[in-house]
Write a protein that holds these residues in place. Sequence first.
Motif, PDB file in Angstrom:
ATOM      1  N   SER A   1     -11.682  34.304 -37.766  1.00 56.54           N
ATOM      2  CA  SER A   1     -11.133  33.594 -36.940  1.00 56.54           C
ATOM      3  C   SER A   1     -12.890  32.582 -36.246  1.00 56.54           C
ATOM      4  O   SER A   1     -12.526  31.719 -36.097  1.00 56.54           O
TER       5      SER A   1
ATOM      6  N   ARG B   1     -13.910  31.497 -39.514  1.00 58.97           N
ATOM      7  CA  ARG B   1     -13.020  30.637 -40.478  1.00 58.97           C
ATOM      8  C   ARG B   1     -12.833  29.071 -39.321  1.00 58.97           C
ATOM      9  O   ARG B   1     -13.234  27.543 -39.912  1.00 58.97           O
ATOM     10  N   SER B   2     -11.849  29.488 -38.975  1.00 62.65           N
ATOM     11  CA  SER B   2     -11.136  28.446 -37.831  1.00 62.65           C
ATOM     12  C   SER B   2     -12.168  27.173 -37.024  1.00 62.65           C
ATOM     13  O   SER B   2     -12.649  26.174 -36.538  1.00 62.65           O
ATOM     14  N   TYR B   3     -13.590  28.642 -36.650  1.00 64.52           N
ATOM     15  CA  TYR B   3     -14.220  28.387 -35.508  1.00 64.52           C
ATOM     16  C   TYR B   3     -15.388  27.188 -36.739  1.00 64.52           C
ATOM     17  O   TYR B   3     -15.571  25.986 -35.871  1.00 64.52           O
TER      18      TYR B   3
ATOM     19  N   GLU C   1     -14.018  24.994 -39.016  1.00 66.41           N
ATOM     20  CA  GLU C   1     -14.066  24.286 -39.200  1.00 66.41           C
ATOM     21  C   GLU C   1     -14.213  22.380 -38.854  1.00 66.41           C
ATOM     22  O   GLU C   1     -13.838  21.999 -39.617  1.00 66.41           O
TER      23      GLU C   1
ATOM     24  N   SER D   1      -7.020  31.138 -44.589  1.00 67.87           N
ATOM     25  CA  SER D   1      -6.806  30.231 -44.219  1.00 67.87           C
ATOM     26  C   SER D   1      -6.453  28.100 -44.390  1.00 67.87           C
ATOM     27  O   SER D   1      -5.379  27.513 -43.514  1.00 67.87           O
TER      28      SER D   1
ATOM     29  N   TRP E   1      -2.777  28.425 -43.966  1.00 65.30           N
ATOM     30  CA  TRP E   1      -2.476  28.176 -42.536  1.00 65.30           C
ATOM     31  C   TRP E   1      -2.663  27.266 -42.208  1.00 65.30           C
ATOM     32  O   TRP E   1      -1.417  26.241 -41.161  1.00 65.30           O
ATOM     33  N   GLU E   2      -3.316  26.475 -42.575  1.00 65.07           N
ATOM     34  CA  GLU E   2      -3.452  25.556 -42.680  1.00 65.07           C
ATOM     35  C   GLU E   2      -2.098  23.948 -42.879  1.00 65.07           C
ATOM     36  O   GLU E   2      -2.185  23.635 -42.563  1.00 65.07           O
TER      37      GLU E   2
END
Length: 508
Positions: free
Chosen positions: A372, A374-376, A378, A433, A436-437
């Motif tokens: 979570s 790491r997504s932020y 990004e 991450s 995922w991308e």
Amino acid sequence: MRSLTLHLKVLIGVLVTLGVLITAYQIFIVGIPVTEDETDDLWNIDAKIEFQASPKTPVKVQMFVPPLSQDYVSLNESFVSNNYGVSINRADGNRKVTWSARRASGNQTLYYRLVMTKRYSGEKPKVSGPIFRDSIAVEGPEKIAAEALLAPIRQHSADVETFISETIKRVNNLNDDNVKLLLAGDVSTPNKAKTIELLLSIAHVPMERVHTIRLVADQAQSPELWMRSFNGENWLYFNPETGEQGMPVDRLIWWIGDQPLVNIEGGKKAQVSFNLNNSEINAIRLAKLTDENTDADFLEYSLYGLPLSTQQTFQIMIMIPFGVLVILVLRNLIGLQTLGTFTPVLIALAFRETGLEWGIGLFTVITTLGLSLRSYLEHLKLQMLPRLSVVLTFVVVTIAAISLLSHKLGFESGLSVALFPMVILTMSIERLSITWEERGAAHAMKAAIGTLFAASLAHLLMKVPELVYFVFTFPAVLLILVGFMLAMGRYRGYRLTELFRFKAFLKD
């Protein structure tokens, strides 16, 4: 290409043959047991002496070592030192080792190691000892107090044994004014023993101090004082604190008498620490080792010859190749997707401390929270190194928070989360991450679940006690393992999961 294949086959054959021959030699020729069934205790005792040597002064360090004359037999005894001469002598039923050096300076460390076991059979030698002793001179109030204590002791005892027990009980009655006078405010065990010896000497009963080590593995040890007296036939042992008679079976006599354990010339601040560990060895093999005609080189030139703390580390390290083998089979033969090869093995090592259930839960929670974050991050368009630094710091904070929360809730297992490899967790979050991308959420979840599954299998295999014992005792097995890994390195066939994926082609 053909020469390379032949070279690989020869290499595999040599490694496997060596592994099999060395292991077979240890089992059938040396006689080392394959399992720990029908075993006897084998005790490893390390005594570490640390002191500060005076510069430009000859150094002489003397330390008592166990006499090993009755109940125990030595399988291997070694004295580890750097630039010290070593000699052993006997005196008054004791053995004493002497380390000596012409010059030494600074902090010095010496080691004494003993590998021993209980004697199997054979008649114990006849023992002898004094049955009379002269009285210790005492005057004034101390004499009056001693006589006042001896009067009821004589009245309540029937023989030497009961006389000594009653004396010890009286001296441990700290409410008695006569006892207070004789102890003079010092209620330590050595001072009590001194007072007991004084009272018994007035009655002409001989008494010796016996310093013992308790045979308990993986605990800090210090010599424990007992006392003994000869009744004409046998030695009677007494606890100076309780008056209890009879030496417990888990005590090893280290030395006898009033002298200190270590005496040092040309140095100061001598400290001795004991480290004990017991392993089990086949009874038949142990009987051979205790035979005078059989040497104990097997112990000297194996992993059992390492220091005890190093042995415990190697018992973990030596199982890592088996964890890697599990990952190799799962990836190359079955086709399981994991986050790299060694990440699952390192997670499996962390499971040793947390336990499997807690470990899976903690890994899942920390990884989910890290993803979570790491997504932020990004969205902030950070470079990789600052991004990893932030994630690592977040992992540390999360671990601290979980440890604190679990402690407050009474779940002490959560405290071991601090042993999780933080860098591995950080890189796992980063890899998940990126996966995922690049390949979607489904592929990332498969990799995460595969990693946990592989780590769990590796953990379960690396914890099997029988396998740990076998590999630690027969490390040549790892040569066979390397041969198998080399053979798998040339496998180019289908993986098990690919057979299911391409099932439609097989039908066509």
